[in-house]
Design a protein around this motif. Structure first.
Motif, PDB file in Angstrom:
ATOM      1  N   ARG A 110      37.902  34.285  28.044  1.00  0.00           N
ATOM      2  CA  ARG A 110      39.087  35.481  27.579  1.00  0.00           C
ATOM      3  C   ARG A 110      38.599  36.612  28.298  1.00  0.00           C
ATOM      4  N   ALA A 113      41.003  40.323  23.073  1.00  0.00           N
ATOM      5  CA  ALA A 113      41.624  39.482  22.052  1.00  0.00           C
ATOM      6  C   ALA A 113      43.851  39.236  22.374  1.00  0.00           C
ATOM      7  N   ASP A 114      44.079  39.490  23.300  1.00  0.00           N
ATOM      8  CA  ASP A 114      45.247  39.289  23.766  1.00  0.00           C
ATOM      9  C   ASP A 114      45.790  37.809  24.865  1.00  0.00           C
ATOM     10  N   GLY A 115      44.214  37.318  25.713  1.00  0.00           N
ATOM     11  CA  GLY A 115      44.676  36.248  26.159  1.00  0.00           C
ATOM     12  C   GLY A 115      43.455  36.090  26.932  1.00  0.00           C
TER      13      GLY A 115
END
Length: 174
Positions: A110, A113-115
């Protein structure tokens, strides 16, 4: 990892321009689709958009098409990048400043939070342009010579390995 990505024998010249063999600067094999924004420059010159190609087996695809590939870039393999031009052919014996830039998307880590994690790579090396064969041939000759030198004192076992990697044991003598 990074020092082996552009080895000294990575650049070669052929009838259609040149090949650059790039090693994966990561700890695991990665899907080809994880490569983004591949760009190369040699002595400050970069190819026009669409000229940069990647050889995958018998096919040569545009570098931008890697995102749609289902294959893998294994850590022991070299990604073969092609410049289908003859711009540097007349100066193939000289050393050249080679730069490679790309992003590697690591799908199993990760990046927030976006990818997934996306790692930018910038690799630079002064490389000698080789002619008369694929870029890896010099490395293969050196590897064979190193292997033979390292095995000089070994005892030869009572079997042989064929080219198909089958072990053949000698037949007992009657």
């Amino acid at each position: 990892m990074l020092k082996n990505a552009l080895r000294e024998d990575a650049l070669s010249f052929g009838p259609d321009g040149f090949e650059l063999r790039l090693g994966l600067p990561w700890i695991r094999s990665m899907p080809l689709s994880s490569i983004r924004g591949l760009s190369v420059s040699v002595d400050g010159w970069s190819p026009a958009e669409g000229e940069l190609r990647v050889r995958l087996g018998q096919r040569a695809i545009p570098a931008d098409a890697l995102a749609g590939e289902s294959g893998w870039w294994f850590i022991q393999d070299r990604l073969v990048i092609l410049f289908p031009v003859n711009r540097f052919r007349d100066r193939s014996g000289s050393r050249r400043k080679v730069s490679v830039d790309f992003e590697l998307m690591v799908p199993y880590l990760r990046g927030g939070a976006d990818g997934p994690l996306v790692l930018p790579f910038h690799l630079e090396a002064m490389l000698q342009g080789l002619t008369g064969g694929p870029a890896g041939s010099l490395a293969r000759r050196r590897l064979k010579a190193d292997f033979r030198a390292g095995c000089a004192g070994w005892h030869t076992p009572p079997f042989r390995v064929t080219s198909a990697w089958r072990v053949l044991r000698p037949q007992p003598t009657p």
